[in-house]
Design a protein around this motif. Structure first.
Motif, PDB file in Angstrom:
ATOM      1  N   UNK A 156      -3.948   4.143   3.470  1.00 52.43           N
ATOM      2  CA  UNK A 156      -3.347   3.134   4.342  1.00 52.43           C
ATOM      3  C   UNK A 156      -4.135   3.005   5.641  1.00 52.43           C
ATOM      4  N   UNK A 157      -4.526   4.136   6.195  1.00 50.08           N
ATOM      5  CA  UNK A 157      -5.231   4.118   7.471  1.00 50.08           C
ATOM      6  C   UNK A 157      -6.617   3.493   7.380  1.00 50.08           C
ATOM      7  N   UNK A 158      -7.281   3.647   6.240  1.00 52.75           N
ATOM      8  CA  UNK A 158      -8.654   3.156   6.112  1.00 52.75           C
ATOM      9  C   UNK A 158      -8.754   1.741   5.556  1.00 52.75           C
ATOM     10  N   UNK A 159      -7.689   1.252   4.936  1.00 55.16           N
ATOM     11  CA  UNK A 159      -7.760  -0.070   4.308  1.00 55.16           C
ATOM     12  C   UNK A 159      -8.150  -1.193   5.288  1.00 55.16           C
ATOM     13  N   UNK A 171       0.810  -1.219   0.000  1.00 52.92           N
ATOM     14  CA  UNK A 171       0.000   0.000   0.000  1.00 52.92           C
ATOM     15  C   UNK A 171       0.843   1.269   0.000  1.00 52.92           C
ATOM     16  N   UNK A 172       2.131   1.136   0.298  1.00 57.30           N
ATOM     17  CA  UNK A 172       2.973   2.322   0.320  1.00 57.30           C
ATOM     18  C   UNK A 172       4.391   2.010   0.759  1.00 57.30           C
ATOM     19  N   UNK A 173       5.320   2.811   0.279  1.00 54.00           N
ATOM     20  CA  UNK A 173       6.734   2.691   0.649  1.00 54.00           C
ATOM     21  C   UNK A 173       7.256   4.077   0.988  1.00 54.00           C
ATOM     22  N   UNK A 174       7.914   4.183   2.117  1.00 52.55           N
ATOM     23  CA  UNK A 174       8.610   5.416   2.454  1.00 52.55           C
ATOM     24  C   UNK A 174      10.015   5.078   2.902  1.00 52.55           C
ATOM     25  N   UNK A 175      10.940   5.962   2.622  1.00 52.92           N
ATOM     26  CA  UNK A 175      12.303   5.824   3.126  1.00 52.92           C
ATOM     27  C   UNK A 175      12.470   6.769   4.299  1.00 52.92           C
ATOM     28  N   UNK A 176      13.082   6.274   5.366  1.00 55.60           N
ATOM     29  CA  UNK A 176      13.284   7.071   6.569  1.00 55.60           C
ATOM     30  C   UNK A 176      14.770   7.351   6.712  1.00 55.60           C
ATOM     31  N   UNK A 177      15.117   8.606   6.563  1.00 55.63           N
ATOM     32  CA  UNK A 177      16.519   9.032   6.593  1.00 55.63           C
ATOM     33  C   UNK A 177      16.829   9.593   7.972  1.00 55.63           C
TER      34      UNK A 177
END
Length: 232
Positions: A214-217, A111-117
């Motif tokens: 993402x929150x509602x899925x 549902x989503x990808x984020x990179x955390x730096x």
């Protein structure tokens, strides 16, 4: 973690490990332990529990056991794993949060990808510790790694799909994971941990529309399990 001998044997093979408390999240309670390259039997323990990093120089195995007791690590539920030299952007390490969710009982999707730096002068990448959210494409371009965005994206999703398919073979019913993936300096993905109650703070600042989906899925999936159709 009560068996110091197992930890010693593990660090002899890997030379550097990360110690994580089972019951905490967002980078709280983390230690990094490595063999001291300047001392044959020595160790260096990095304490990331507080705002300021503490470093302990430990002369030998007995001293390590005593220090772990003082810090109350041996008496708590800690796990340890190989420390992965993470890919960096602007000399700041990063990892990847992948949200895997069920859309029907046999189907996992990303549902989503984020990179955390990590923040300046930080080792840990948690957004709650001052980390910054970036897209995977921004990271691939910024690091200049010798792989394309499509190649890295595909390898990450394939790894996460394999994990979710494996979990489905167990008796429990899971429908959402926040998988933390480490990219090594060649761009190869490693699973760091799986969160069943993941935080989406980075998504909220990076892509609010994605954050809402993402929150509602999970609600839509629960409705689907009851035999209704909504939101898919």
């Amino acid at each position: 973690m009560k068996k110091i001998d197992d930890l010693i044997e593990f660090i002899q093979d890997t030379e550097k490990v990360i110690l994580k408390p089972v019951s905490l999240s967002r980078g709280r309670g983390i230690f990094i332990l490595e063999k001291n390259p300047k001392q044959d039997d020595g160790y260096i323990l990095y304490d990331h529990q507080n705002e300021f990093l503490r470093r302990y120089l430990i002369p030998d195995t007995k001293g390590l056991e005593e220090k772990l007791k003082v810090l109350n690590i041996l008496n708590k539920q800690y796990l340890y794993q190989t420390y992965i030299p993470l890919l960096k952007i602007n000399n700041r390490p990063l990892d990847v949060r992948v949200v895997m969710q069920k859309f029907d009982i046999k189907s996992w999707k990303c549902s989503g990808i984020e990179c955390r730096v990590a923040g300046e002068n930080e080792v840990l990448t948690n957004i709650a510790r001052g980390g910054e959210a970036m897209t995977l494409e921004e990271v691939v371009i910024g690091t200049g790694i010798n792989q394309s965005y499509d190649e890295i994206n595909e390898s990450i999703i394939n790894l996460c799909q394999k994990f979710c398919n494996l979990i489905d073979k167990k008796d429990e019913h899971y429908a959402e994971f926040g998988l933390d993936i480490g990219l090594d300096q060649e761009g190869f993905p490693w699973i760091i941990e799986a969160n069943i109650f993941p935080s989406f703070k980075g998504f909220k600042t990076m892509d609010y529309e994605m954050y809402l989906k993402i929150r509602t899925q999970p609600i839509f999936y629960a409705v689907h399990l009851q035999g209704f159709s909504a939101g898919f």
